[in-house]
Motif scaffolding. Structure first.
Motif, mmCIF file in Angstrom:
data_model
loop_
_atom_site.group_PDB
_atom_site.id
_atom_site.type_symbol
_atom_site.label_atom_id
_atom_site.label_comp_id
_atom_site.label_asym_id
_atom_site.label_seq_id
_atom_site.Cartn_x
_atom_site.Cartn_y
_atom_site.Cartn_z
ATOM 1 N N ASP A 110 0.832 -1.290 0.061
ATOM 2 C CA ASP A 110 -0.062 0.098 0.048
ATOM 3 C C ASP A 110 1.025 1.308 0.003
ATOM 4 O O ASP A 110 2.134 1.192 -0.315
ATOM 5 C CB ASP A 110 -0.884 -0.008 1.177
ATOM 6 C CG ASP A 110 -0.196 -0.266 2.570
ATOM 7 O OD1 ASP A 110 0.845 0.270 2.700
ATOM 8 O OD2 ASP A 110 -0.946 -0.930 3.443
ATOM 9 N N GLU A 111 0.225 2.389 0.513
ATOM 10 C CA GLU A 111 1.129 3.705 0.252
ATOM 11 C C GLU A 111 2.287 3.812 1.391
ATOM 12 O O GLU A 111 2.983 4.688 0.979
ATOM 13 C CB GLU A 111 0.108 4.538 0.421
ATOM 14 C CG GLU A 111 -0.906 4.747 -0.780
ATOM 15 C CD GLU A 111 -1.765 6.059 -0.464
ATOM 16 O OE1 GLU A 111 -1.355 7.158 -0.393
ATOM 17 O OE2 GLU A 111 -3.037 5.817 -0.387
ATOM 18 N N VAL A 127 12.409 5.892 -1.620
ATOM 19 C CA VAL A 127 13.097 6.026 -2.588
ATOM 20 C C VAL A 127 13.166 4.836 -3.613
ATOM 21 O O VAL A 127 13.963 3.796 -3.372
ATOM 22 C CB VAL A 127 14.490 6.632 -2.377
ATOM 23 C CG1 VAL A 127 15.105 7.295 -3.760
ATOM 24 C CG2 VAL A 127 14.198 7.795 -1.538
ATOM 25 N N ILE A 128 12.612 4.903 -4.733
ATOM 26 C CA ILE A 128 12.659 3.977 -5.772
ATOM 27 C C ILE A 128 13.714 3.992 -6.675
ATOM 28 O O ILE A 128 14.019 5.248 -7.575
ATOM 29 C CB ILE A 128 11.186 3.994 -6.726
ATOM 30 C CG1 ILE A 128 10.212 3.681 -5.662
ATOM 31 C CG2 ILE A 128 11.453 2.899 -7.608
ATOM 32 C CD1 ILE A 128 8.703 4.007 -6.722
ATOM 33 N N ASN A 266 4.515 -3.407 -8.340
ATOM 34 C CA ASN A 266 3.142 -3.086 -8.011
ATOM 35 C C ASN A 266 2.660 -1.492 -7.533
ATOM 36 O O ASN A 266 2.093 -1.182 -6.535
ATOM 37 C CB ASN A 266 2.596 -4.181 -6.672
ATOM 38 C CG ASN A 266 2.451 -5.382 -7.194
ATOM 39 O OD1 ASN A 266 2.320 -5.592 -8.296
ATOM 40 N ND2 ASN A 266 2.603 -6.411 -6.285
ATOM 41 N N LEU A 267 3.139 -0.688 -8.318
ATOM 42 C CA LEU A 267 3.196 0.659 -8.178
ATOM 43 C C LEU A 267 1.685 1.149 -7.807
ATOM 44 O O LEU A 267 1.544 2.230 -7.227
ATOM 45 C CB LEU A 267 3.918 1.411 -9.510
ATOM 46 C CG LEU A 267 5.186 1.237 -9.602
ATOM 47 C CD1 LEU A 267 5.739 1.818 -10.616
ATOM 48 C CD2 LEU A 267 6.231 1.566 -8.207
ATOM 49 N N ASN A 268 0.733 0.613 -8.357
ATOM 50 C CA ASN A 268 -0.727 0.961 -8.214
ATOM 51 C C ASN A 268 -1.078 1.082 -6.761
ATOM 52 O O ASN A 268 -1.826 1.946 -6.370
ATOM 53 C CB ASN A 268 -1.482 0.089 -9.333
ATOM 54 C CG ASN A 268 -1.544 0.425 -10.759
ATOM 55 O OD1 ASN A 268 -1.058 1.831 -11.219
ATOM 56 N ND2 ASN A 268 -1.753 -0.403 -11.491
ATOM 57 N N LYS A 271 -0.337 4.098 -5.274
ATOM 58 C CA LYS A 271 -0.898 5.485 -5.975
ATOM 59 C C LYS A 271 0.162 6.083 -6.684
ATOM 60 O O LYS A 271 0.231 7.371 -6.635
ATOM 61 C CB LYS A 271 -1.781 6.090 -5.114
ATOM 62 C CG LYS A 271 -2.957 5.641 -4.442
ATOM 63 C CD LYS A 271 -3.937 6.483 -3.749
ATOM 64 C CE LYS A 271 -5.265 6.054 -3.564
ATOM 65 N NZ LYS A 271 -5.149 4.858 -2.592
ATOM 66 N N ILE A 272 1.001 5.416 -7.250
ATOM 67 C CA ILE A 272 2.013 5.949 -8.071
ATOM 68 C C ILE A 272 1.883 5.972 -9.416
ATOM 69 O O ILE A 272 1.580 4.943 -10.060
ATOM 70 C CB ILE A 272 3.493 5.347 -7.746
ATOM 71 C CG1 ILE A 272 3.856 5.382 -6.359
ATOM 72 C CG2 ILE A 272 4.598 6.085 -8.724
ATOM 73 C CD1 ILE A 272 4.999 4.652 -5.989
ATOM 74 N N GLN A 273 1.874 7.068 -10.268
ATOM 75 C CA GLN A 273 1.602 7.388 -11.722
ATOM 76 C C GLN A 273 2.815 6.914 -12.492
ATOM 77 O O GLN A 273 3.859 7.405 -12.219
ATOM 78 C CB GLN A 273 1.098 8.539 -11.967
ATOM 79 C CG GLN A 273 -0.215 8.801 -11.317
ATOM 80 C CD GLN A 273 -0.954 10.175 -11.582
ATOM 81 O OE1 GLN A 273 -0.216 10.985 -12.286
ATOM 82 N NE2 GLN A 273 -1.879 10.784 -10.992
ATOM 83 N N THR A 274 2.749 6.179 -13.642
ATOM 84 C CA THR A 274 3.506 6.024 -14.675
ATOM 85 C C THR A 274 3.048 6.276 -16.054
ATOM 86 O O THR A 274 2.059 6.465 -16.196
ATOM 87 C CB THR A 274 3.898 4.633 -14.342
ATOM 88 O OG1 THR A 274 2.837 3.684 -14.670
ATOM 89 C CG2 THR A 274 4.416 4.280 -13.321
#
Length: 441
Positions: A110-111, A127-128, A266-268, A271-274
């Motif tokens: 999750d977030e 940090v990704i 699983n960035l969704n 809530k990470i936009q790509t």
């Protein structure tokens, strides 16, 4: 911090020094240092540096040194490369002594939560920095036997007799130089109209001409249309602008670029936009989830280790200081083929699109005493200068040691120096550096 490549370990180290409680996650211990250290820029430069000694053997003989049939033992070179990467990997572990290191595959639950081997890790900030992976070719699927990526090249124990390199960017041109110097027959095929497509046209044309002089067969505007695998070779059909070619190779190296390593995160869930697998960030490198940052090859900035280092420092600052920073704009691009290629600042295409009036100043290394002493006077220096202010806007270099020399132009651009400023300076003689001064006087 997810990913222990250049951006990841630099960011984690700085944050730990600032007193933060930092954890860094990497797939396994052998991946510390990321692609750059283990299967990218560091081993590639080790191979190219070794090849440069071999390339100079004939010139050394002409200067009176008795060189008897020099050859390359790639198995010994691989051993030396393995020793180097292990030394540097140990150095990274020392750098991360204040950081908790966890090995495993990370993904977002999750977030505020990561999953690593079914273990939950809660974080305040993340940090990704997961880097990039090999970009697959539409038809040439890497099999580790006849079709290789740059990763498999560094595991070779014997040299091939003949190799096809698909992709004429930095990676392709560097490996073309290495194998050609080692005595391998090399064919280099590029889909676009020029090698090193991000460089100015005159730079690309000069590089192509010099590679051909060395015996490398270069085909631009060329596509692989068919391949047939045999027991110990691979037959390739190339469609060039003039004809269709059918040739057999010991193996094919696919080097058509890299793509963001983000698909398994699983960035969704966070809530990470790509966009096309790239993570979207603002100028402070925050993602659409403001307490998660992204740096390096996963975002739409130059996919370079030194860019990732800069972004790591930017994020570390923004997580620990009140004054927010943005990443550097002027970043040098360097290719360690022979001759070397380097550029920084704006190129001719960009300035033309911006409607900027500029002057091109060019100077060839043919007049350089030091270049001749070193046995290679090919290439040139080019400056792009504002027509009205005389300010240096960008520059390119092709030739001897230009991956080092390009930083002269980087400093000049960042300091907003004019050509007149540089012309007043004193450069030592005989050096390669003085060619920059000579072109302005």
């Amino acid at each position: 911090v997810i990913g222990a490549g250049p951006g990841g370990y630099e960011c984690a180290s700085v944050l730990a020094k600032e007193g933060k409680n930092v954890c860094i996650i990497e797939k396994n211990e052998m991946q510390l240092g990321g692609t750059c250290l283990n299967e990218g820029c560091v081993p590639a430069k080790q191979y190219l540096e070794t090849a440069s000694y071999l390339a100079k053997s004939s010139y050394a003989q002409s200067c009176g040194i008795d060189v008897k049939e020099p050859h390359l033992d790639i198995s010994l070179l691989k051993k030396k490369k393995d020793e180097l990467t292990q030394q540097l990997r140990s150095g990274i572990q020392t750098k991360l002594k204040k950081v908790q290191i966890i090995f495993g595959d990370a993904s977002f639950k999750d977030e505020n939560t990561l999953l690593v081997a079914n273990e939950e890790i809660l974080f305040d900030h993340c940090v990704i920095a997961t880097g990039s992976i090999h970009r697959p070719h539409p038809t040439l699927e890497v099999d580790g036997n006849l079709i290789l990526s740059s990763k498999e090249i560094f595991e070779l124990q014997t040299l091939p007799h003949k190799i096809l390199i698909v992709g004429g960017g930095a990676i392709g041109c560097e490996f073309a130089t290495f194998f050609n110097t080692a005595g391998v027959e090399v064919v280099l095929a590029e889909f676009t109209p020029t090698l090193v497509p991000n460089e100015d046209k005159d730079v690309a044309q000069t590089l192509e001409r010099e590679l051909k002089k060395k015996g490398i067969r270069v085909h631009v505007n060329t596509n692989v249309t068919n391949h047939i695998k045999n027991q110990n070779s691979i037959a390739i059909t190339l469609q060039t602008p003039k004809e269709e070619l059918q040739e057999e190779f010991d193996f094919v190296l696919v080097s058509i670029g890299r793509m963001p390593n983000t698909c398994t995160l699983n960035l969704n869930n966070a809530k990470i936009q790509t966009q096309k697998d790239f993570i979207l960030t603002n100028k402070h490198l925050q993602t659409s989830n403001p307490h998660i940052y992204a740096i390096g090859d996963v975002i739409k900035t130059p996919a370079l280790a030194h860019m990732a280092y800069n972004e790591a420092l930017t994020v570390a600052n923004n997580l620990t200081k009140e004054t927010l920073h943005v990443s550097a704009v002027n970043v040098p691009f360097v290719t360690f083929c022979q001759p070397q290629v380097a550029s920084v600042g704006k190129n001719e295409k960009t300035l033309t699109q911006e409607g900027r009036e500029f002057i091109v100043k060019k100077h060839f290394y043919k007049s350089s005493a030091k270049a001749k002493i070193k046995g290679d006077d090919s290439g040139f220096i080019k400056l792009l200068v504002d027509k009205n202010s005389d300010e240096i806007l960008g520059g390119s270099m092709v030739g001897n040691e230009v991956t080092e020399l390009i930083h002269q132009i980087l400093i000049a651009i960042n300091a907003k120096l004019t050509c007149k400023d540089l012309a007043k300076m004193v450069f030592a003689h005989p050096t390669l550096s003085e060619s920059l001064w000579e072109m302005l006087n």
